[in-house]
Scaffold this active site. Sequence first.
Site, PDB file in Angstrom:
ATOM      1  N   ASP A 105       0.847  -1.185   0.000  1.00 38.06           N
ATOM      2  CA  ASP A 105       0.000   0.000   0.000  1.00 38.06           C
ATOM      3  C   ASP A 105       0.893   1.249   0.000  1.00 38.06           C
ATOM      4  O   ASP A 105       1.796   1.349  -0.819  1.00 38.06           O
ATOM      5  CB  ASP A 105      -0.960  -0.061   1.199  1.00 38.06           C
ATOM      6  CG  ASP A 105      -1.986   1.033   1.236  1.00 38.06           C
ATOM      7  OD1 ASP A 105      -2.998   0.941   0.514  1.00 38.06           O
ATOM      8  OD2 ASP A 105      -1.791   2.012   1.990  1.00 38.06           O
ATOM      9  N   HIS A 286      -6.992  -6.439  -1.120  1.00 39.16           N
ATOM     10  CA  HIS A 286      -5.924  -5.449  -1.005  1.00 39.16           C
ATOM     11  C   HIS A 286      -4.884  -5.780   0.058  1.00 39.16           C
ATOM     12  O   HIS A 286      -3.700  -5.519  -0.121  1.00 39.16           O
ATOM     13  CB  HIS A 286      -6.559  -4.086  -0.700  1.00 39.16           C
ATOM     14  CG  HIS A 286      -5.567  -2.977  -0.592  1.00 39.16           C
ATOM     15  ND1 HIS A 286      -4.882  -2.481  -1.680  1.00 39.16           N
ATOM     16  CD2 HIS A 286      -5.134  -2.271   0.487  1.00 39.16           C
ATOM     17  CE1 HIS A 286      -4.086  -1.494  -1.290  1.00 39.16           C
ATOM     18  NE2 HIS A 286      -4.216  -1.352   0.015  1.00 39.16           N
TER      19      HIS A 286
END
Length: 308
Positions: A105, A286
């Site tokens: 991320d 994610h």
Amino acid sequence: MVDFPEPTLVPVNGIQLEVFEAGRENAGNPIVLCHGWPEHAFAWRHQISALAEAGYHVIVPNQRGYGNSSRPVEVTAYDIEHLSGDLVGLLDHYGYEDAVFAGQDWGATVVWGLALLHPERVRTVIALSVPYPERGEKPWVEFIADILGSDFYYVHFNRHPGVADAVFDANTARFLRNMFRKNQPPGPQPGMAPIDLAKAEKPVGEPLMSDDELAVFIAAFESSGFTGGVNWYRNADRNWHLLADVDPIVRQPALMIYADRDVVPRGANLTEFVPDVEVVELDCGHWIQQEKPEETNRAILKWLEQQG
């Protein structure tokens, strides 16, 4: 709950970072793991032992703005020069010329920036979720606003400072419970999805982690608040300007791990800017290394072995 190292406060770059270590007996073979938003070094809990057992000195900081690391007041203290400078300071503290750097991320974005600004300090790059951020003709916030609208959260964070932070701070446990999910409906959420998550009574999908694991994140953000982490977003255009005269090519070997169910778009021109890259895809959302820890570890260790 997995075993997690005890932290140490390390002075770097004019601040202090809360750092978790394993594999000190492997001194000379460092790997630095960089978390994303809204996360914590604990996001790498499933990788630390595996990497230490494979012969690495594992160094996992809570980056500035997170956990018990320093939280400067100035927004500009969270730009890419400061964030990458913190990682250089970590290497200096441990006496390393370079290291393997892994980021997920926002942590991936910082590692990509580090490879551009301090290429001599980066041995190899491992990026999860977020590909190399190509620097186009428009500053990033303007570019994102043109595509996804002025109410998209990335734009909102920049143009309405303090608003999102206050909502997150007032709903810490709910926000993190609703954020860390898996098997969610596909597709990007419009508008201010994070604020919507912080206010939503019922989460969608399934929990990513146990209640005890989630409690680690909740306690950390109840102490630190969210402003430091959100300030990373508020430097997007500043970073765009800071990188204007930097060689945009990442010349180190790189591993890019994508998630098939991630809403983050893939890098259309990845190999143009990262010519020595290998791409791995995992069937998950994610939060790759937390949702698929064993698969992530295998992919990372196999690739690192290939690098010698």
